[in-house]
Motif scaffolding. Structure first.
Motif, PDB file in Angstrom:
ATOM      1  N   GLU A  86      -1.568   6.746 -10.211  1.00 43.59           N
ATOM      2  CA  GLU A  86      -1.346   5.824  -9.097  1.00 43.59           C
ATOM      3  C   GLU A  86      -0.475   4.655  -9.544  1.00 43.59           C
ATOM      4  N   LEU A  87      -0.778   4.137 -10.746  1.00 46.39           N
ATOM      5  CA  LEU A  87      -0.007   2.999 -11.254  1.00 46.39           C
ATOM      6  C   LEU A  87       1.452   3.392 -11.452  1.00 46.39           C
ATOM      7  N   MET A  88       1.659   4.616 -11.955  1.00 44.84           N
ATOM      8  CA  MET A  88       3.008   5.066 -12.240  1.00 44.84           C
ATOM      9  C   MET A  88       3.833   5.190 -10.954  1.00 44.84           C
ATOM     10  N   THR A  89       3.218   5.616  -9.886  1.00 49.70           N
ATOM     11  CA  THR A  89       3.975   5.786  -8.637  1.00 49.70           C
ATOM     12  C   THR A  89       4.370   4.435  -8.038  1.00 49.70           C
ATOM     13  N   LYS A  90       3.660   3.365  -8.456  1.00 52.38           N
ATOM     14  CA  LYS A  90       3.976   2.042  -7.887  1.00 52.38           C
ATOM     15  C   LYS A  90       4.967   1.254  -8.742  1.00 52.38           C
ATOM     16  N   LEU A  91       5.428   1.834  -9.841  1.00 53.50           N
ATOM     17  CA  LEU A  91       6.365   1.113 -10.716  1.00 53.50           C
ATOM     18  C   LEU A  91       7.741   1.008 -10.063  1.00 53.50           C
TER      19      LEU A  91
END
Lengths: 272, 314
Positions: free
Chosen positions: A267-272
């Motif tokens: 999830e964090l990676m998709t928001k970068l």
């Protein structure tokens, strides 16, 4: 749990945070005002009202509005001493909680939203840490720093309060058991609350300032406690402090559970 | 190059209504330098993220170094090193701090951390400024430091996402030498995402060309040029007094010569329909009595393959 990795992230976050003036200045200025300057102003104000005679009736009226339990606790002191003890021991107690709340939320904002803003999160996500290690490390750094700062502030405040009140009381009167409970039971819970709220806020924030400003709303419940204390609706007795602490710990546990579920690498990676 | 270190099978990742990676299937062999080519948005970075278990696929899967990125992410990431597209360095920390913190994160033996950090800083010519905050570094220095960080734990498999995009030619050449050394001397496998075709041509054993998340072509650079470039430029040198007649003869061979010959410095440059046209052309020229001193095909590079695959966007 990978302790070495967790400690490395804690070290990194704190080293990075102390380079940010937006983080360091509030951590220095707030305790300086609250726990060094305030006690002297309070004592000076109460001594002035004594000198001015009739105007002490305002303080008397304030004390008269206080719950019986508080009046009983103050009954061993003379009227002049009661004013000093009330102001330094009870009135400032809710304000103390602003300290761990503010430190944990400002550090968490720098750690979560700030990391996203500085584009340093991606490299961290590629490390062999588990999501749980990463989440624990991010929380632990801000939480421990908030507690250490709060305990140091408490020690400074204890010295200041006893020094400022010495002329009137003539013996060491601070801390009492309520304050011990406040510092070692409620403070860690409040630090946790600021932290977890900031985890949620940071997930949607664009950067450090954005997260910090939005997360600042978490101070409101503490302000309500202050208003409640000044208006005489309630006072910080040992029992109340224990209950407040328990309630905040329970809220922390619930929010932490939700936060840990939503803290996923992918999830964090998709928001970068 | 005997065993696969990366096996990708129908890997798909969807963002909204767009497939960032679409049914990707390929293998990368141990010890090879594998180029992953494509425009921005072709799916290169998403693929690297999927292969390291930091992003979940929508469907399909992969095995990297024998591990499943989705279920064995931490164990896998301990064996891979990733140079991200942006250096992703903590600019408020020194180079030394940046490396030593990541040495702890990658579990480099405590006793080796200092030596490892110092040797990498020396190797990447950053030792003199090791104690300065990274915020003051040039782009090239940051890129070198990020590469040093990716190598801290001596990864078996190295992912480099646009490794030379912000480097000057000297620094880029240094990185190329380093990558070649890692693969050829030390046996590491290197997976390079790039849109620098010269870099891919120079370094890569095999390349995959991506477009809109789909694999367009896969093979060695020479295989791809043979397969996808359906034209060939050749240089023709004939006797000095035969240039005009040579031009006339060539204009009469439209099946072989597909564009008007260009004349420069006594050399004619022709575009042929393909490699197979060379013997026939040579036979015709000799039959017509021309003295052919030289008929040399020009090197076809990946750039031409790339543009051929992308529909002549040249």
């Amino acid at each position: 749990m990978n302790k070495r990795a967790i400690l490395a992230i804690v070290r990194k976050d704190l080293k990075v945070a102390i380079q940010n003036k937006g983080v360091v200045l509030p951590i220095i200025i707030l305790p300086l005002i609250l726990f060094v300057v305030f006690p002297w102003i309070m004592v000076y104000a109460s001594s002035m009202t004594n000198v001015m005679g009739p105007s002490t009736s305002n303080i008397d009226q304030l004390l008269a509005r206080m719950p019986t339990g508080l009046l009983n606790e103050l009954s061993g002191y003379t009227p002049d001493q009661q004013v000093t003890v009330f102001m330094l021991v009870y009135m400032l107690a809710p304000m103390f909680l602003i300290m761990p709340l503010m430190v944990s939320s400002v550090l968490a904002a720098d750690s979560f939203a700030g990391e996203k803003e500085r584009k340093t999160l991606e490299a961290l996500l590629y490390t062999p840490t588990t999501d749980r290690d990463l989440f624990t490390a991010k929380l632990l750094g801000a939480w421990s720093a908030a507690n250490v700062t709060a305990i140091l502030s408490f020690i400074v405040y204890a010295i200041m309060v006893n020094a400022a009140g010495w002329k009137s009381i003539q013996h060491i009167f601070f801390p009492n058991w309520m304050w011990i409970a406040l510092v070692f039971w409620v403070t860690p819970a409040v630090a946790g609350l600021g932290l977890v709220v900031m985890v949620f806020v940071s997930a949607r924030a664009q950067g450090f300032q954005d997260a910090y400003q939005t997360g600042g709303l978490v101070v409101l419940p503490v302000m309500l406690l202050m208003v409640g204390q000044i208006s005489g609706v309630m006072y910080f007795s040992l029992g109340l402090v224990m209950i407040v602490g328990l309630v905040i710990w329970l809220i922390d546990a619930g929010l932490l559970w939700f936060a840990s579920k939503s803290f996923r690498r992918s999830e964090l990676m998709t928001k970068l | 190059m005997s065993s696969s270190v990366i096996q990708i099978s129908s890997l798909t990742r969807r963002f909204g209504d767009k497939n960032a990676v679409d049914q990707l299937t390929l293998e990368v062999q141990a010890g090879e330098i594998f180029g992953f080519l494509g425009h921005n948005g072709a799916g290169k970075t998403t693929t690297v993220r999927l292969l390291n278990g930091v992003l979940e696929p929508t469907s399909g899967g992969a095995r990297v170094l024998g591990l499943d990125p989705q279920t064995e992410g931490p164990a896998l990431r301990a064996k891979t090193g990733v140079l991200t597209e942006t250096p992703s360095l903590d600019e408020r920390l020194t180079a030394c701090d940046n490396l030593s913190i990541y040495a702890d994160l990658y579990d480099v033996p405590q006793a080796d951390v200092s030596d490892r950090v110092n040797s990498l800083l020396s190797e990447f010519e950053l030792a003199d400024r090791a104690d300065e905050k990274v915020g003051g570094y040039s782009k090239g220095m940051k890129q070198r430091l990020a590469l040093a960080r990716a190598l801290l734990h001596k990864p078996e498999l190295l992912f480099l996402d646009e490794p030379t995009s912000s480097l000057d030619p000297v620094a880029a050449r240094h990185v190329h030498s380093l990558v070649e050394n890692l693969a050829r001397q030390e046996g590491h496998t290197v997976f390079i995402c790039t849109h620098n075709l010269v870099e891919a041509q120079r370094l890569c054993d095999r390349v995959a060309v991506m477009e809109n998340g789909r694999l367009m072509a896969l093979g060695t650079p020479s295989e791809l040029t043979r397969q996808y470039v359906k034209r060939l430029d050749v240089d023709l040198e004939v006797g000095p007094d035969q240039m005009t007649s040579a031009m006339q003869i060539l204009e009469g061979l439209p099946g072989l010569v597909i564009a008007a010959p260009k004349r420069e410095n006594g050399i004619l440059t022709l575009t042929l329909s393909g490699r197979e046209a060379i013997p026939e052309l040579l036979a015709v020229l000799i039959q017509k009595g021309l003295q052919v001193y030289r008929l040399a095909p020009q090197e076809v590079d990946l750039e031409e393959v790339y543009f051929a695959l992308h529909g002549g966007e040249q």
